[in-house]
Design a protein around this motif. Structure first.
Motif, PDB file in Angstrom:
ATOM      1  N   LYS A 145       0.850  -1.190   0.000  1.00 40.72           N
ATOM      2  CA  LYS A 145       0.000   0.000   0.000  1.00 40.72           C
ATOM      3  C   LYS A 145       0.882   1.234   0.000  1.00 40.72           C
ATOM      4  CE  LYS A 145      -3.706  -2.282   2.450  1.00 40.72           C
ATOM      5  NZ  LYS A 145      -4.505  -2.329   3.668  1.00 40.72           N
ATOM      6  N   CYS A 174       5.691  -1.013   4.782  1.00 47.26           N
ATOM      7  CA  CYS A 174       5.121  -2.148   4.039  1.00 47.26           C
ATOM      8  C   CYS A 174       6.210  -2.877   3.248  1.00 47.26           C
ATOM      9  CB  CYS A 174       4.047  -1.675   3.059  1.00 47.26           C
ATOM     10  SG  CYS A 174       2.593  -1.061   3.867  1.00 47.26           S
ATOM     11  N   CYS A 188       1.390   3.145   3.437  1.00 45.53           N
ATOM     12  CA  CYS A 188       1.980   2.389   4.543  1.00 45.53           C
ATOM     13  C   CYS A 188       3.478   2.693   4.621  1.00 45.53           C
ATOM     14  CB  CYS A 188       1.759   0.897   4.327  1.00 45.53           C
ATOM     15  SG  CYS A 188       2.362  -0.103   5.669  1.00 45.53           S
TER      16      CYS A 188
END
Length: 83
Positions: free
Chosen positions: A75, A81, A78
């Motif tokens: 994402k 991530c 994020c």
């Protein structure tokens, strides 16, 4: 006593997620003198899929070994991530 010296162990990060299977593949390539070929393939994948993370897994089913690749797209909002 068996002494092992592996001075050419390189990090294998890039867009691949770390897993035991990936370590096994990289070690096999180093042991058999094919790491340059594996590294070239990794670089080609990195250039083609800049934001995608890949996971490689070795599995055994019905007495036969296989390899599976999983693709993840982190994402954008994020912070941590895919790491």
């Amino acid at each position: 006593m068996k002494i092992q010296n592996n001075p050419s162990q390189q990090t294998f990060q890039a867009k691949f997620l770390h897993s035991e299977s990936l370590k096994m593949i990289a070690q096999y390539a180093v042991d058999h003198g094919k790491f340059d070929k594996l590294n070239t393939a990794r670089k080609n994948i990195d250039k083609a899929y800049l934001t995608t993370r890949l996971r490689v897994d070795i599995y055994k089913e019905n007495g036969k070994c296989g390899v599976s690749f999983s693709r993840f797209v982190p994402k954008k909002k994020c912070i941590n991530c895919g790491k």
